[in-house]
Design a protein around this motif. Structure first.
Motif, short mmCIF file in Angstrom:
data_model
loop_
_atom_site.label_atom_id
_atom_site.label_comp_id
_atom_site.label_asym_id
_atom_site.label_seq_id
_atom_site.Cartn_x
_atom_site.Cartn_y
_atom_site.Cartn_z
N SER A 25 0.83 -1.22 0.00
CA SER A 25 0.00 0.00 0.00
C SER A 25 0.84 1.25 0.00
O SER A 25 0.50 2.27 0.61
N SER A 26 1.95 1.17 -0.69
CA SER A 26 2.83 2.34 -0.76
C SER A 26 2.23 3.38 -1.69
O SER A 26 1.77 3.07 -2.80
N GLY A 27 2.22 4.61 -1.25
CA GLY A 27 1.70 5.69 -2.08
C GLY A 27 2.70 6.22 -3.07
O GLY A 27 2.37 7.05 -3.91
N SER A 28 3.94 5.78 -2.96
CA SER A 28 5.00 6.25 -3.87
C SER A 28 5.80 5.06 -4.37
O SER A 28 7.02 4.97 -4.18
N ALA A 29 5.11 4.13 -5.01
CA ALA A 29 5.77 2.89 -5.43
C ALA A 29 6.92 3.15 -6.39
O ALA A 29 7.99 2.54 -6.27
N TYR A 30 6.72 4.06 -7.33
CA TYR A 30 7.76 4.31 -8.33
C TYR A 30 8.94 5.09 -7.74
O TYR A 30 10.09 4.83 -8.08
N ARG A 31 8.64 6.02 -6.89
CA ARG A 31 9.74 6.79 -6.27
C ARG A 31 10.63 5.87 -5.44
O ARG A 31 11.86 5.92 -5.54
#
Length: 812
Positions: free
Chosen positions: A323-329
């Motif tokens: 549930s990461s809100g910044s998967a790409y970062r």
């Protein structure tokens, strides 16, 4: 729209206006994604993390009683294996069949984030029925009304998830131009993988449906027939209807290219029943669960469907599950850190400030390109700009090479223990584990084996030989003695390079028809190969026996004794007999290394091969020139054995046959040189006869004179000392060269050069000193570079002009 379920090419332009898009929107709302319908369609792109992410939401919201998935129906019995906790993707279903037309095979790969695999796992977790609903590969590949597909290369994977039509449509190409995206994959990541995470599930699914449908509209019905899409869709539509009759809520998961086609009938709807029920004559089909690799699933490595940089997206999926809100970062930061470590391990000059600059550039490029976060393409552009110093060349692209490896990954999946396991594959894995071979990661691995000092290394060499015989792609011998080609036999170490992949497992499955273990399969395959060898070809049978010994199949080799013996008695070809003798004698010399005891049958075979080859010596006058190199090696082997102390070679037959051969006036010059040199070495002829026979060629007819170099080649093959330390032959050859015309000398040079290649550089120096002495000059003068031919012609022209001028003035 016509009955084929597509739009004629002339009408595709209409789809660009608002009315056409409104029509697609209405179709989506009413028939595709209506949570109140008995059937809900979920279009996907294969191996898309964003699709898998929204699919989990759909399953939660729709709560289906049945999930139908685009996949081969013969794989339904393997779903329990795929969803087992012990199965770790990447894995694949491997489908193979064989009929009177030949053998075909295809793969159905699944990654951890493939929507199909995620659906199967979620269905098991929620106790929902799930099933594949697509045709097996054979129904399309053997379809007679489908035009022939381009020929596959041997190493190319065939997949039923092919997305070529989707990725290369005119609509997608124009869209890439409009959005300044370099490829469909970059466009997809921008719009769906990154942009799709910000959208609601309904909006995301609608975008996938619209994009894929507009791509589909670019193709004619004939093109969709040729690809087999319409046939498959007709069959899937039938399965959807059947499921709808039994269940209240059915979720249908297919490639987005097919969703529109599933809503309309086509010409195959009526005829498919007859076609699919036609019995296949002598058709055998099998479906197996097997491991797969990230490298093979990467679209850039030739795989026809799914997304590239599969390990990068596997990490994205891991972040989405958390549930990461910044998967790409987070993922790009992690890859940058690992890339820094890899480059420093290889002593590449990269600094922390380079990494900081690269990370900053990823964010800047993402903002410039209208993305919420930077993806894999921003990561690659940033690495190129920050880590490659100066111009991009083969010498400076190490950062990009390492980044490519990190993005693709080197992992191999594993399949849970199951009743479908193939015995030969299990035997292969057990043997590899026993010898600690690396089959859990992709990439080249190396093993250096000390054959003579370490028994365990000899056993590993036998394993490599056995696997390479069945599956040549697994291992290749890079250095060491080559017993089959008879090269580098003085070496005592072998170097093998090997690499494991799903292709290796597929080839092993194909070999399972020979036996359940590597040894049994190799034995059976060798027996079949043996049947194709004519009974009188002793050399080929002896070579097969040697190959069996190299693989550790001693019992198989012993069974070949009788066939080799029978072949020796019927083989009338000198070269074949010498080949047999060479192999049998080498096997006898190295019998303990090859795992043979002191079997009395082996010396008997060697003796019989020797005697039979000697009996064929008188045939050599009627041989072709292209056979002479092989004959020379055979004569040298016979001479070596005749000079040995072993009792079975101590008769006079070889010497008598050799002397009889030398009396034959039709004996080719090169073979005459070999024979007289051997006879002289055995003491049956004097050294003076070598010079006498050479003199006969030198002072003979023009045709005989041209054969001088060939005669010398034969002599030098066996007796170089006849020219090194005796002046008579040197003097005769010098006289020949002096009396030759320019044209004859030029014509003879290639053969003379070849003759003197038998001497070492030191020996060539000794010959030069003797020639210098013969011409009463210093040896150094022999190495003075000759004048350029054009310069000589120029001097000659000038000399003639001066002579004419002097003659005109009566000075000469």
């Amino acid at each position: 729209m016509d009955r084929l379920g597509t739009v004629p090419p002339a009408d595709t332009a209409v789809l660009s206006d608002a009315a056409a898009l409104k029509q697609l929107h209405s179709l989506f709302e009413s028939d595709v994604y209506n949570l109140n319908n008995r059937t809900l369609y979920f279009p996907i792109r294969h191996h898309s993390p964003a699709c898998a992410h929204h699919l989990l939401r759909v399953i939660e919201d729709y709560k289906p009683e049945m999930i139908l998935i685009e996949g081969p129906e013969s794989g339904n019995s393997l779903i329990s294996v795929l969803t087992d906790e012990a199965t770790v993707p990447p894995v694949s279903l491997y489908y193979t069949y064989e009929d009177e037309h030949g053998r075909e095979a295809c793969y159905y790969p699944m990654l951890r984030y493939s929507p199909e695999y995620v659906a199967l796992k979620e269905a098991k977790r929620r106790d929902i029925s799930a099933s594949f609903m697509d045709l097996d590969y054979r129904h399309v590949s053997r379809r007679t009304d489908i035009p022939a597909k381009p020929a596959k290369t041997e190493q190319q994977d065939v997949s039923f998830q092919d997305e070529t039509l989707l990725a290369s449509s005119d609509f997608i190409n124009r869209l890439c131009e409009k959005t300044n995206c370099r490829s469909f994959d970059e466009l997809w990541e921008k719009v769906f993988e990154i942009g799709g995470l910000e959208k609601s599930t309904r909006a995301f699914v609608q975008d996938v449906f619209t994009y894929c449908t507009l791509s589909r509209m670019c193709y004619t019905p004939e093109r969709l027939i040729a690809s087999g899409d319409l046939l498959r869709e007709a069959h899937m539509r039938k399965r959807i209807r059947e499921a709808g009759e039994k269940h209240e809520r059915v979720l249908v998961i297919t490639g987005g290219f097919h969703t529109y086609g599933l809503l309309h009938e086509n010409v195959y709807e009526v005829e498919q029943e007859v076609h699919l029920q036609e019995p296949a004559s002598e058709m055998q089909q099998q479906m197996y669960p097997m491991v797969y690799t990230f490298a093979e699933a990467d679209r850039l490595n030739g795989y026809a469907s799914g997304m590239p940089y599969v390990y990068f997206y596997d990490q994205i999926w891991g972040e989405l599950l958390r549930s990461s809100g910044s998967a790409y970062r987070l993922t790009t930061l992690n890859v940058l850190s690992r890339l820094m470590r890899k480059l420093r391990e290889h002593e590449e000059h990269v600094s922390t400030s380079d990494a900081i600059e690269a990370y900053s550039m990823i964010q800047g490029l993402a903002q410039l390109r209208g993305k919420r976060e930077g993806g894999v393409y921003e990561l690659m552009d940033a690495a190129l700009s920050s880590f490659v110093k100066g111009e991009l060349t083969l010498a400076t692209d190490k950062p990009l090479q390492e980044l490519q490896l990190l993005l693709t990954g080197d992992g191999i999946g594993s399949v849970a223990p199951n009743a479908f396991h193939i015995p030969i594959v299990e035997d292969f894995k057990t043997r590899c584990t026993e010898f600690k071979l690396q089959i859990r990661t992709t990439g080249q691995h190396k093993k250096v084996l000390d054959l003579y000092a370490k028994p365990e290394h000899r056993l590993l060499s036998q394993l490599f030989q056995c696997i390479a015989y069945l599956v040549p792609e697994f291992a290749k011998r890079q250095a060491g003695p080559d017993w089959i080609a008879q090269r580098d036999m003085n070496l005592v170490r072998e170097t093998w390079e090997y690499m494991y992949s799903s292709r290796i497992e597929a080839r092993l499955i194909e070999n399972s028809l020979y036996g359940g273990t590597l040894a049994a399969a190799a034995t059976r395959k060798m027996e079949e190969q043996m049947q194709d060898i004519p009974n009188h070809h002793s050399g080929e049978l002896a070579q097969l026996m040697l190959h069996a010994l190299l693989m550790g199949l001693q019992e198989t080799a012993l069974q070949l004794y009788a066939k080799v013996r029978a072949a020796l008695r019927t083989d009338g070809h000198f070269l074949s007999l010498c080949s047999s003798l060479t192999i049998l004698n080498r096997v006898h010399q190295h019998r303990r290394l090859l795992g043979l005891s002191d079997d009395p049958h082996l010396p008997e075979l060697v003796s019989e091969a020797y005697n039979n080859a000697v009996d064929k010596l008188l045939q050599l006058s009627r041989t072709n020139a292209d056979e002479h190199d092989g004959i020379i090696q055979g004569l040298k082997l016979l001479a070596m054995l005749a000079e040995s102390s072993e009792e079975q070679f101590q008769d006079t037959t070889f010497r008598n046959q050799l002397n009889e051969l030398l009396r034959d006036p039709k004996l080719p010059a090169q073979l005459e040189g070999v024979c007289i040199a051997i006879a002289s070495g055995l003491g049956d002829r004097s050294r003076d006869e070598i010079a006498e026979r050479a003199r006969g060629y030198i002072h003979g007819t023009p045709e005989q004179m041209r054969q001088t170099a060939l005669f010398l080649q034969g002599v030098f093959t066996v007796a170089r000392d006849a020219f090194l330390y005796e002046d008579q032959l040197l003097s005769e050859l010098n006289g020949l060269i002096e009396q030759l015309s320019y044209d004859d000398f030029i014509a003879m040079i290639p053969e003379l050069r070849l003759a003197f290649t038998y001497f070492t550089p030191m020996e060539t120096g000794l010959i030069a000193e003797r020639v210098a002495k013969l011409h009463q000059v210093e040896p150094d003068e022999m190495s003075t570079p000759v004048l350029d031919e054009q310069l000589l012609m120029q001097f000659r022209t000038q000399d003639e002009a001066l002579r004419k001028e002097f003659a005109a003035w009566k000075l000469i």
